[in-house]
Design an enzyme around this catalytic site. Structure first.
Site, PDB file in Angstrom:
ATOM      1  N   PHE A 140       0.852  -1.189   0.000  1.00 25.88           N
ATOM      2  CA  PHE A 140       0.000   0.000   0.000  1.00 25.88           C
ATOM      3  C   PHE A 140       0.885   1.236   0.000  1.00 25.88           C
ATOM      4  O   PHE A 140       1.748   1.384   0.865  1.00 25.88           O
ATOM      5  CB  PHE A 140      -0.924   0.036   1.220  1.00 25.88           C
ATOM      6  CG  PHE A 140      -1.881   1.196   1.176  1.00 25.88           C
ATOM      7  CD1 PHE A 140      -3.032   1.137   0.400  1.00 25.88           C
ATOM      8  CD2 PHE A 140      -1.609   2.363   1.876  1.00 25.88           C
ATOM      9  CE1 PHE A 140      -3.905   2.219   0.324  1.00 25.88           C
ATOM     10  CE2 PHE A 140      -2.480   3.454   1.808  1.00 25.88           C
ATOM     11  CZ  PHE A 140      -3.631   3.383   1.032  1.00 25.88           C
ATOM     12  N   ASP A 225       9.135   2.938   1.665  1.00 30.03           N
ATOM     13  CA  ASP A 225       7.920   3.621   2.105  1.00 30.03           C
ATOM     14  C   ASP A 225       7.782   3.390   3.609  1.00 30.03           C
ATOM     15  O   ASP A 225       7.369   2.323   4.055  1.00 30.03           O
ATOM     16  CB  ASP A 225       6.700   3.066   1.349  1.00 30.03           C
ATOM     17  CG  ASP A 225       5.399   3.717   1.801  1.00 30.03           C
ATOM     18  OD1 ASP A 225       5.399   4.410   2.835  1.00 30.03           O
ATOM     19  OD2 ASP A 225       4.374   3.501   1.123  1.00 30.03           O
ATOM     20  N   LYS A 254       2.245  10.134   8.230  1.00 25.23           N
ATOM     21  CA  LYS A 254       1.500   9.656   9.399  1.00 25.23           C
ATOM     22  C   LYS A 254       1.996  10.243  10.738  1.00 25.23           C
ATOM     23  O   LYS A 254       1.608  11.356  11.070  1.00 25.23           O
ATOM     24  CB  LYS A 254       1.477   8.123   9.410  1.00 25.23           C
ATOM     25  CG  LYS A 254       0.542   7.562   8.315  1.00 25.23           C
ATOM     26  CD  LYS A 254       0.043   6.168   8.614  1.00 25.23           C
ATOM     27  CE  LYS A 254      -1.123   5.796   7.713  1.00 25.23           C
ATOM     28  NZ  LYS A 254      -0.774   5.058   6.509  1.00 25.23           N
TER      29      LYS A 254
HETATM   30  C1  LIG Z   1      -1.014   5.323   5.083  1.00 28.22           C
HETATM   31  C2  LIG Z   1       0.042   4.924   4.114  1.00 28.22           C
HETATM   32  C3  LIG Z   1       0.235   5.630   2.908  1.00 28.22           C
HETATM   33  C4  LIG Z   1      -0.680   6.748   2.466  1.00 28.22           C
HETATM   34  O1  LIG Z   1      -0.606   7.844   3.308  1.00 28.22           O
HETATM   35  P1  LIG Z   1      -1.735   8.988   3.193  1.00 28.22           P
HETATM   36  O2  LIG Z   1      -1.295  10.016   4.188  1.00 28.22           O
HETATM   37  O3  LIG Z   1      -3.029   8.348   3.509  1.00 28.22           O
HETATM   38  O4  LIG Z   1      -1.697   9.489   1.808  1.00 28.22           O
HETATM   39  C5  LIG Z   1       1.281   5.244   2.099  1.00 28.22           C
HETATM   40  N1  LIG Z   1       2.091   4.226   2.442  1.00 28.22           N
HETATM   41  C6  LIG Z   1       1.938   3.533   3.582  1.00 28.22           C
HETATM   42  C7  LIG Z   1       2.888   2.426   3.912  1.00 28.22           C
HETATM   43  C8  LIG Z   1       0.895   3.847   4.449  1.00 28.22           C
HETATM   44  O5  LIG Z   1       0.714   3.130   5.569  1.00 28.22           O
END
Ligand SMILES: *Cc1c(COP(=O)(O)O)cnc(C)c1O
Length: 404
Positions: A140, A225, A254
Site C-alpha cells: 500500500f 515507504d 503519518k
Molecule cells: C497510510 C500509508 C500511505 C498513504 O498515506 P496517506 O497520508 O493516507 O496518503 C502510504 N504508504 C503507507 C505504507 C501507508 O501506511
C-alpha cells in the site's frame, strides 16, 4: 455566542461522499490514549488515528507548538522559505541517511514525489526506457493514481484504468521474483519495510539486502515507504535502521505530525539535484504551521527514552495478547515490531477482523484491521501501561463475543 449546528452520525450518510463507513459514534475530544464520543462514552485508543497520533491526543508538546506558531505565521507559499521548515529539514537530515528533504502533506504525496523523482533520475541517466518501477503484491502506497498503481492491491486501482504503466508487481519477500524483473530499464524499487495495510507483514532482512544489491547493480533507486513504520513506530526512529539496509529515498508521513497533516520525501545529494527548480512542487508542503508541529513531535520522539519505551510497550502488549489468546485461541499469529502489531485470525475466524473492531468499539476500544483477517493495533507511542491493561480488558470482552 450561537450554538454550533447539531450533527449526528446519520448526517454522514446525508452529506458525505460514501468512500468511508465510519463507526456509529462520533468522537468529540481526546486526551492521551482516551477519547470521548458525543454521549461522553469513553474509549481506549489502540488505533492512534491509523499510526498517526504518536503522542496520543492533545499532548502539550504538540498543542504548544501548534498554538505558538498559529499566532505567528501559518503559510507563505513556496516562493519564500520559513524557519520551522528549515529546522525540521535539519532534524530529518541529521538523524537519517538523507541529505535533502522535500515536504508535502501526506503519505501518498511523499510516494508520488519519490516515484516521480525516480522517473526523472531514470530519464536523466540517458539509458533508453529507464522508467520501470518494481513494486510488491499486497503493498500500500497511497490513493493517488500513481500510488494506487504502485500499490499491490488491485481492488484499489482497477476501477480507475487506464493506469500509469511501467509498474511490475512481484511477490513480497520473494527475492528471486524481484531478480527476474529488475534490469537496466528499472528506475526504482519501492517497498515497505513492514507491509502495514497489507497485514503487518515484515520484510525479511535478506530480501531487503538483496533488493539493495540489485538496485546497485542496475542503477535503480531503492525507495523505502516508511509512511507507517517511521518516526519511532518500530522502536527505532525509522525501520530501515533495524535492517542494515540504507535506501536512496525514504517517505515519511503519518506520525510525523502527530496528527497534523505533513509528509516528506528524504533523499541524498546524489539524487536531489534531479528535482531542479520547477520540476515538482506543492502549495502547502513545508508550511510553517505543519513544520512547527512536526519539529516538536519529532524532537520529542527521537530520544532513547521514548524509543526504548516503544520496545518495552511492544513486549507488554504481546504478553497481554498472548495471555488473551491462550484463553480464546482466536489468533494464529501475533506479529509486527514496536507498536505496529498485527493479530492474524485463525482460519475458522477468517474474515472476522472487522466484526472484532466493531465489537471492540461497543466495549469502548478503538482498534484497526489490516485486511479482512488481521486485527491491527497502532496506538500512541507513549500509551500508559494502565491504558494498555484497560484496552486489553475491553478487547477480551469483544473476543468473548466472537468465541460465542
Ligand atoms: C497510510 C500509508 C500511505 C498513504 O498515506 P496517506 O497520508 O493516507 O496518503 C502510504 N504508504 C503507507 C505504507 C501507508 O501506511
Amino acid at each position: 455566542m450561537e450554538q454550533p449546528i447539531s450533527v449526528t452520525r446519520s448526517n454522514f450518510n446525508d452529506w458525505m461522499v460514501p468512500v468511508f463507513a465510519p463507526a456509529n459514534f462520533i468522537p468529540v475530544r481526546g486526551e492521551g490514549s482516551r477519547i470521548w464520543d458525543q454521549e461522553n462514552k469513553e474509549y481506549i485508543d489502540f488505533a492512534g488515528g491509523i499510526a498517526v497520533n504518536a503522542l496520543g491526543h492533545a499532548h502539550p508538546v504538540a498543542v504548544n507548538a501548534l498554538t505558538e506558531q498559529a499566532t505567528k505565521l501559518w503559510h507563505v507559499g513556496n516562493g519564500y522559505t520559513n524557519e520551522p521548515v528549515l529546522r525540521l529539514a535539519k532534524q530529518l537530515t541529521e538523524n537519517t541517511f538523507a541529505d535533502k528533504v522535500f515536504f508535502c502533506n501526506s503519505g501518498a504525496e511523499a510516494n508520488e514525489a519519490a516515484l516521480k523523482l525516480a522517473r526523472k533520475v531514470g530519464l536523466d541517466s540517458g539509458v533508453a526506457g529507464k522508467s520501470g518501477i518494481v513494486a510488491f503484491k499486497n503493498a500500500f502506497h497511497g490513493r493517488t493514481l500513481f500510488t494506487v498503481s504502485a500499490g499491490g492491491q488491485p481492488k484499489y486501482s482497477q476501477d480507475f484504468a487506464p493506469l500509469p504503466n511501467g509498474i511490475n508487481h512481484v511477490a513480497f519477500n520473494d527475492l528471486d521474483a524481484a531478480k527476474a524483473v529488475i534490469n537496466e530499464q528499472t528506475c526504482a524499487v519501492i517497498v515497505e519495510p513492514i507491509q502495514g495495510e497489507g497485514g503487518v507483514i515484515p520484510a525479511d532482512i535478506e530480501f531487503l539486502k538483496g533488493l539493495r544489491a540489485l538496485c546497485d547493480e542496475f542503477g535503480a533507486l531503492l525507495i523505502f515507504d516508511e509512511v507507517q513504520t517511521g518516526v519511532g513506530r518500530t522502536g527505532s526512529l525509522y525501520a530501515y535502521m533495524n535492517t542494515g539496509v540504507i535506501p536512496d529515498v525514504l517517505t515519511t508521513a503519518k506520525a510525523l505530525g502527530g496528527g497534523f497533516p505533513v509528509g516528506a520525501m528524504l533523499t541524498t545529494d546524489k539524487y536531489a539535484p534531479h528535482f531542479s527548480v520547477g520540476t515538482h512542487g506543492t502549495t502547502y508542503g513545508g508550511n510553517p504551521l505543519a513544520s512547527a508541529v512536526a519539529g516538536a513531535v519529532f524532537e520529542f520522539i527521537n530520544t532513547p527514552e521514548v524509543l526504548e519505551g516503544v520496545k518495552h510497550r511492544h513486549q507488554y502488549f504481546l504478553d497481554a495478547l498472548n495471555t488473551l489468546n491462550a484463553e480464546y485461541q482466536i489468533f494464529e499469529e501475533i506479529r509486527g515490531q514496536g507498536l505496529l502489531i498485527g493479530c492474524v485470525l485463525k482460519a475458522e475466524y477468517a474474515g472476522k477482523a472487522k466484526d472484532i473492531t466493531t465489537w471492540a468499539g461497543e466495549e469502548g476500544l478503538l482498534a484497526l484491521i489490516a485486511g479482512p483477517d488481521v486485527v491491527r493495533f497502532t496506538p500512541s507511542l507513549i500509551i500508559p501501561e494502565q491504558d494498555i491493561d484497560e484496552g486489553i480488558a475491553r478487547l477480551k470482552r469483544a473476543l468473548a463475543k466472537l468465541a460465542k
